[in-house]
Design an enzyme around this catalytic site. Structure first.
Site, PDB file in Angstrom:
ATOM      1  CD  GLN A   1     -50.693  67.062 147.401  1.00  0.00           C
ATOM      2  OE1 GLN A   1     -51.203  67.853 148.194  1.00  0.00           O
ATOM      3  NE2 GLN A   1     -51.398  66.098 146.831  1.00  0.00           N
TER       4      GLN A   1
ATOM      5  CB  THR B   1     -60.937  71.699 121.582  1.00  0.00           C
ATOM      6  OG1 THR B   1     -60.917  71.523 120.167  1.00  0.00           O
ATOM      7  CG2 THR B   1     -61.892  72.826 121.948  1.00  0.00           C
TER       8      THR B   1
ATOM      9  CB  CYS C   1     -52.724  56.501 142.336  1.00  0.00           C
ATOM     10  SG  CYS C   1     -52.652  58.284 142.336  1.00  0.00           S
TER      11      CYS C   1
ATOM     12  CB  SER D   1     -53.219  69.253 139.657  1.00  0.00           C
ATOM     13  OG  SER D   1     -54.490  68.703 139.460  1.00  0.00           O
TER      14      SER D   1
ATOM     15  CG  ASN E   1     -48.134  62.333 146.571  1.00  0.00           C
ATOM     16  OD1 ASN E   1     -46.978  62.390 146.147  1.00  0.00           O
ATOM     17  ND2 ASN E   1     -48.876  61.242 146.460  1.00  0.00           N
TER      18      ASN E   1
ATOM     19  N   GLY F   1     -52.295  67.331 136.666  1.00  0.00           N
ATOM     20  CA  GLY F   1     -50.944  67.077 137.156  1.00  0.00           C
ATOM     21  C   GLY F   1     -50.267  65.930 136.436  1.00  0.00           C
ATOM     22  CB  THR F   2     -51.481  62.573 135.450  1.00  0.00           C
ATOM     23  OG1 THR F   2     -51.862  62.245 136.784  1.00  0.00           O
ATOM     24  CG2 THR F   2     -50.941  61.339 134.747  1.00  0.00           C
TER      25      THR F   2
HETATM   26  C1  LIG Z   1     -52.569  64.590 142.620  1.00  0.00           C
HETATM   27  C2  LIG Z   1     -51.134  64.623 142.244  1.00  0.00           C
HETATM   28  C3  LIG Z   1     -50.729  64.458 140.910  1.00  0.00           C
HETATM   29  C4  LIG Z   1     -51.707  64.131 139.809  1.00  0.00           C
HETATM   30  O1  LIG Z   1     -52.509  65.225 139.467  1.00  0.00           O
HETATM   31  P1  LIG Z   1     -53.887  64.946 138.657  1.00  0.00           P
HETATM   32  O2  LIG Z   1     -54.354  66.318 138.325  1.00  0.00           O
HETATM   33  O3  LIG Z   1     -54.777  64.235 139.622  1.00  0.00           O
HETATM   34  O4  LIG Z   1     -53.534  64.155 137.472  1.00  0.00           O
HETATM   35  C5  LIG Z   1     -49.399  64.534 140.616  1.00  0.00           C
HETATM   36  N1  LIG Z   1     -48.489  64.780 141.566  1.00  0.00           N
HETATM   37  C6  LIG Z   1     -48.827  64.948 142.854  1.00  0.00           C
HETATM   38  C7  LIG Z   1     -47.761  65.227 143.861  1.00  0.00           C
HETATM   39  C8  LIG Z   1     -50.154  64.874 143.246  1.00  0.00           C
HETATM   40  O5  LIG Z   1     -50.483  65.018 144.517  1.00  0.00           O
END
Ligand SMILES: *Cc1c(COP(=O)(O)O)cnc(C)c1O
Length: 379
Positions: free
Chosen positions: A179, A237, A324, A199, A151, A71-72
């Site tokens: 989410q 990769t 986080c 994610s 989130n 997600g990041t």
């Molecule tokens: C967990 C989360 C992310 C980050 O995703 P990762 O795969 O952990 O990097 C980004 N946005 C939201 C809303 C999340 O809950």
């Protein structure tokens, strides 16, 4: 002591069927998908199958799916890629003050290198109004990023309305849907969303793999450069086993969406029912329009930190907001943006559910939480 895991917004347990699908790509099938020999071709086929599974799950063309490290990275790539590709048209970005740090810190970075950003605040219910977003748009705005589901509170944002506004004004629209997937239907062909982040580990898939949906034909540029993987949209990769796991997790979650939604509503309602029965002073931060998987509660006059520690000792895993920031116990930027008072912000606990939780677990957790809160309040 078995842990009652109510921190599913931070991460979810791996589905055994997903693990099974991944297994061959962690053992015998170790070919590099870019290799032209048999083993390479087998890995390539596995990735393309996962791409189809994801496309099917969110109603997108497989060619619009870019696999990332999570997600990041998807949030970073979406916003930076859109901002950079359109920099000659303008250098203004619109987002909200309740985004995940993957979006907020990307925007702050862009501010440092010459872009400007407007952070639209939510209403007191934690929902951003599409009209406020419209008002924030300027002639030099090129990209708008608003999350689908928050989130920390579970609040559902009016992303389709915002996507329509953006399309009218020829601005790119990105949404962080991390989410939302698995609970809310995402049918991209029926929306005007241009970029979307997902994610795997939030939907019972593996950690370290995600998706960036990039609508065909939009002005967007990659941020990772190197080999020509992912049609030159994301070099490096591929995480083959992770991608296979993501595909399997997406397929399974989508098939079970309606059933899981109902199940999770039951869990959330039970938790709330027991807590309201046993506690006098309880504040619900999640609005009516929220996903049932996230329940944000404040226990006035109790420190969230102390409460979490006590819950942990009882084998209950919860959180005080986003994973986080919870390590540092900074006051939640989301609750602050919702203008909650200090007592509410300092006593917030997020319980988040998945279909793997049971009603019995939730009842135990609620009773224990109430007992701890009552004990701490008497002190
Ligand atoms: C967990 C989360 C992310 C980050 O995703 P990762 O795969 O952990 O990097 C980004 N946005 C939201 C809303 C999340 O809950």
């Amino acid at each position: 002591m078995p842990v009652i895991y109510l921190d599913n917004a931070a991460t979810t347990p791996l589905d055994p069927a997903v693990r099974e699908a991944m297994e061959p790509y962690l053992t015998d099938q170790y070919g590099n998908p870019s290799s032209t020999h048999q083993m390479g071709r087998a890995a390539r086929r596995a990735i393309e199958r996962a791409r189809e599974q994801v496309g099917e799950a969110i109603d997108a063309d497989p060619a619009e799916i870019v696999f990332t490290s999570g997600g990041t990275e998807s949030d970073n790539a979406a916003i930076m890629g859109a901002a950079v590709a359109n920099r000659k048209k303008g250098r203004h970005i619109v987002t909200t003050s309740i985004e995940h740090h993957a979006v907020l810190h990307t925007c702050e970075f862009l501010e440092k290198i010459g872009f400007s950003v407007t952070y639209v605040p939510p209403g007191e219910n934690g929902i951003v109004s599409s009209e406020e977003v419209r008002k924030a748009i300027r002639p030099d705005t090129t990209v708008v990023s608003v999350m689908h589901v928050n989130n920390e509170t579970g609040a559902i944002q009016p992303i389709e309305e915002i996507a329509d506004i953006c399309r009218e004004q020829e601005i790119l629209f990105h949404t962080d849907a991390v989410q939302a997937v698995g609970l809310l239907p995402i049918r991209l062909k029926q929306t005007k969303i241009d970029l979307l982040s997902l994610s795997a580990h939030k939907l019972h898939g593996p950690k370290g793999v995600g998706v960036l949906y990039v609508r065909r034909g939009i002005a967007w540029t990659p941020i990772l450069h190197g080999g020509s993987q992912e049609r030159k949209k994301r070099a490096g990769t591929e995480n083959v086993s992770g991608i296979v796991g993501l595909g399997a997790a997406m397929e399974r979650t989508m098939q079970q969406q309606t059933e899981h939604y109902k199940q999770i509503v039951t869990l959330r309602n039970r938790m709330l029912a027991v807590l309201t029965e046993e506690l006098d002073d309880l504040q619900i931060n999640s609005p009516e329009e929220s996903v049932p998987s996230i329940l944000s509660l404040s226990f006035p006059n109790v420190s969230a930190e102390t409460l979490l520690m006590n819950l942990d000792m009882e084998g209950i895993a919860a959180s005080s907001g986003s994973a986080c920031t919870s390590g540092s116990l900074q006051p939640s930027h989301v609750l602050m943006a919702m203008k909650r008072d200090e007592n509410c912000v300092k006593s917030v606990i997020r319980f988040s559910f998945s279909n793997q939780n049971t009603v019995a677990e939730v009842e135990t957790a609620a009773r224990k939480t109430a007992a701890i809160v009552n004990r701490l309040r008497r002190k």
